[in-house]
Design a protein around this motif. Structure first.
Motif, PDB file in Angstrom:
ATOM      1  N   ALA A 198       0.837  -1.199   0.000  1.00 46.55           N
ATOM      2  CA  ALA A 198       0.000   0.000   0.000  1.00 46.55           C
ATOM      3  C   ALA A 198       0.873   1.250   0.000  1.00 46.55           C
ATOM      4  N   ARG A 199       1.911   1.226   0.850  1.00 43.90           N
ATOM      5  CA  ARG A 199       2.830   2.374   0.915  1.00 43.90           C
ATOM      6  C   ARG A 199       3.525   2.584  -0.415  1.00 43.90           C
ATOM      7  N   PHE A 200       3.959   1.488  -1.027  1.00 39.27           N
ATOM      8  CA  PHE A 200       4.634   1.583  -2.317  1.00 39.27           C
ATOM      9  C   PHE A 200       3.698   2.218  -3.356  1.00 39.27           C
ATOM     10  N   CYS A 201       2.461   1.737  -3.422  1.00 41.08           N
ATOM     11  CA  CYS A 201       1.503   2.270  -4.401  1.00 41.08           C
ATOM     12  C   CYS A 201       1.236   3.748  -4.149  1.00 41.08           C
ATOM     13  N   ALA A 202       1.039   4.093  -2.880  1.00 36.28           N
ATOM     14  CA  ALA A 202       0.758   5.493  -2.545  1.00 36.28           C
ATOM     15  C   ALA A 202       1.940   6.379  -2.931  1.00 36.28           C
ATOM     16  N   ASP A 203       3.160   5.872  -2.722  1.00 36.10           N
ATOM     17  CA  ASP A 203       4.353   6.646  -3.079  1.00 36.10           C
ATOM     18  C   ASP A 203       4.425   6.915  -4.587  1.00 36.10           C
ATOM     19  N   GLN A 204       3.861   6.017  -5.367  1.00 33.35           N
ATOM     20  CA  GLN A 204       3.833   6.236  -6.830  1.00 33.35           C
ATOM     21  C   GLN A 204       2.736   7.228  -7.225  1.00 33.35           C
ATOM     22  N   GLY A 205       1.911   7.617  -6.252  1.00 37.65           N
ATOM     23  CA  GLY A 205       0.804   8.529  -6.557  1.00 37.65           C
ATOM     24  C   GLY A 205      -0.461   7.791  -6.971  1.00 37.65           C
ATOM     25  N   TRP A 206      -0.489   6.471  -6.783  1.00 41.39           N
ATOM     26  CA  TRP A 206      -1.662   5.693  -7.172  1.00 41.39           C
ATOM     27  C   TRP A 206      -2.716   5.737  -6.072  1.00 41.39           C
ATOM     28  N   TYR A 207      -3.918   5.310  -6.449  1.00 40.10           N
ATOM     29  CA  TYR A 207      -5.048   5.311  -5.529  1.00 40.10           C
ATOM     30  C   TYR A 207      -5.395   3.875  -5.136  1.00 40.10           C
ATOM     31  N   LEU A 222      -5.275  -5.903   5.635  1.00 37.69           N
ATOM     32  CA  LEU A 222      -5.915  -4.894   4.787  1.00 37.69           C
ATOM     33  C   LEU A 222      -6.187  -3.612   5.583  1.00 37.69           C
ATOM     34  N   ARG A 223      -6.612  -3.784   6.826  1.00 38.89           N
ATOM     35  CA  ARG A 223      -6.844  -2.605   7.678  1.00 38.89           C
ATOM     36  C   ARG A 223      -5.512  -1.905   7.976  1.00 38.89           C
ATOM     37  N   GLU A 224      -4.444  -2.694   8.129  1.00 33.62           N
ATOM     38  CA  GLU A 224      -3.099  -2.102   8.275  1.00 33.62           C
ATOM     39  C   GLU A 224      -2.747  -1.301   7.031  1.00 33.62           C
ATOM     40  N   ALA A 225      -3.081  -1.861   5.871  1.00 34.61           N
ATOM     41  CA  ALA A 225      -2.799  -1.172   4.599  1.00 34.61           C
ATOM     42  C   ALA A 225      -3.531   0.168   4.548  1.00 34.61           C
ATOM     43  N   LEU A 226      -4.780   0.170   4.997  1.00 39.24           N
ATOM     44  CA  LEU A 226      -5.557   1.413   4.990  1.00 39.24           C
ATOM     45  C   LEU A 226      -4.943   2.459   5.916  1.00 39.24           C
ATOM     46  N   ARG A 227      -4.385   1.990   7.046  1.00 40.18           N
ATOM     47  CA  ARG A 227      -3.739   2.924   7.985  1.00 40.18           C
ATOM     48  C   ARG A 227      -2.430   3.473   7.430  1.00 40.18           C
ATOM     49  N   ALA A 228      -1.836   2.754   6.457  1.00 39.12           N
ATOM     50  CA  ALA A 228      -0.472   3.058   6.026  1.00 39.12           C
ATOM     51  C   ALA A 228      -0.381   4.137   4.956  1.00 39.12           C
TER      52      ALA A 228
END
Ligand code: ZN
Length: 291
Positions: A198-207, A222-228
């Motif tokens: 999730a962090r990697f995707c967010a760093d790329q600017g993805w949703y 998945l809930r950890e991913a949402l927090r991240a």
């Protein structure tokens, strides 16, 4: 079978980022589009993205968004559909592999034509599905990769949002995206990765678009991913009629059940419910533009 009851309405409107209004699960009664939209609107899920990911469904999507202004459209060939089209083309031509490629090319041409509709704002869902297409199906997996690459290029060529289907295929999806360079606006539909991904995707600017799976008992990762990730890069979806949230897991999903997932999001993030809704709606607006 009766449908699950409606939850409490949300305090502010939100968009269902990914739904299949034309799908009906085996044994279910069809939910007419107008009726499904009215039920969703009654709980403040006022708009939705209709995804048509095989040819017939993509044609239907373009018609239904003209009838219902609450809807945006997405068109594509689902990864399993790409695999199936190639296999059917080869079989129909008595085993000629070129016929498989020709079948895929013909389908691409029609998807591209349908994607020209101004309220088709999404190319998707496309990506890789290793759950339904095993490693032993070499040509099936190759068809998915070729199809994924083509859809990435199409989204960039038309300036549309890419919605990705990634089932049990995280490393390969990320590899293809890196090779092709992702479109500016890219969404992981029904995000299923862990916090690191999730962090990697967010760093790329993805949703990251979260479905009812977020509420499942075993969904701590998945809930950890949402927090991240920054909440500005988060969306909510049904993937209706699939993936109904708890306590209706296993039953038919529809837009009117989105409030359950949004409430779960607000708890996981420790955000007020109205702020959660407002942010989700603003993100959808920024991503897709006005409609
Ligand atoms: Zn879907």
């Amino acid at each position: 079978m009766s449908r699950p009851p409606a939850p409490e309405p949300l305090p502010l409107p939100v968009v269902d980022d990914h739904a299949h209004f034309d799908h009906t699960r085996a044994g279910d009664e069809p939910f007419a589009v107008a009726e499904a939209l009215a039920a969703a609107t009654a709980v403040n899920v006022t708009r939705a993205v209709q995804i048509g990911c095989e040819l017939e469904s993509a044609r239907w999507t373009v018609e239904v968004i003209d009838r219902h202004r609450e809807l945006l459209g997405g068109v594509a060939l689902h990864p399993t559909e790409a695999t199936g089209l190639v296999a059917a083309g080869v079989a129909a031509a008595g085993g000629d592999p070129d016929a498989g490629q020709a079948a895929l090319a013909a389908a691409f041409a029609e998807i591209e034509r349908l994607a020209g509709h101004p309220r088709v704002r999404v190319i998707g869902e496309t990506g890789l599905d290793h759950h339904w297409v095993g490693a032993d199906d070499v040509s099936g997996r190759a068809a998915q990769v070729a199809s994924f690459r083509w859809h990435i290029a199409l989204a960039k060529r038309l300036g549309k949002v890419l919605q990705i289907h990634d089932r049990d295929a995280h490393p390969d999806v990320l590899r293809v995206l890196a090779q092709e360079s992702a479109p500016e606006r890219t969404v992981f539909h029904c995000f299923s990765g862990d916090a690191e991904m999730a962090r990697f995707c967010a760093d790329q600017g993805w949703y990251l678009s979260f479905a009812g799976t977020l509420t499942f008992k075993n969904a701590d990762p998945l809930r950890e991913a949402l927090r991240a990730v920054p909440f500005e890069q988060v969306l909510v979806e049904t993937d209706a009629p699939y993936l109904a949230p708890v306590p209706h897991r296993g039953r038919t999903n529809a837009g009117y059940l989105v409030p359950i997932t949004v409430r779960c999001m607000s708890e996981v993030r420790g955000m007020a419910l109205d702020a959660t809704c407002a942010r989700l709606d603003a993100t959808a607006g920024a991503l897709y533009g006005p409609w």
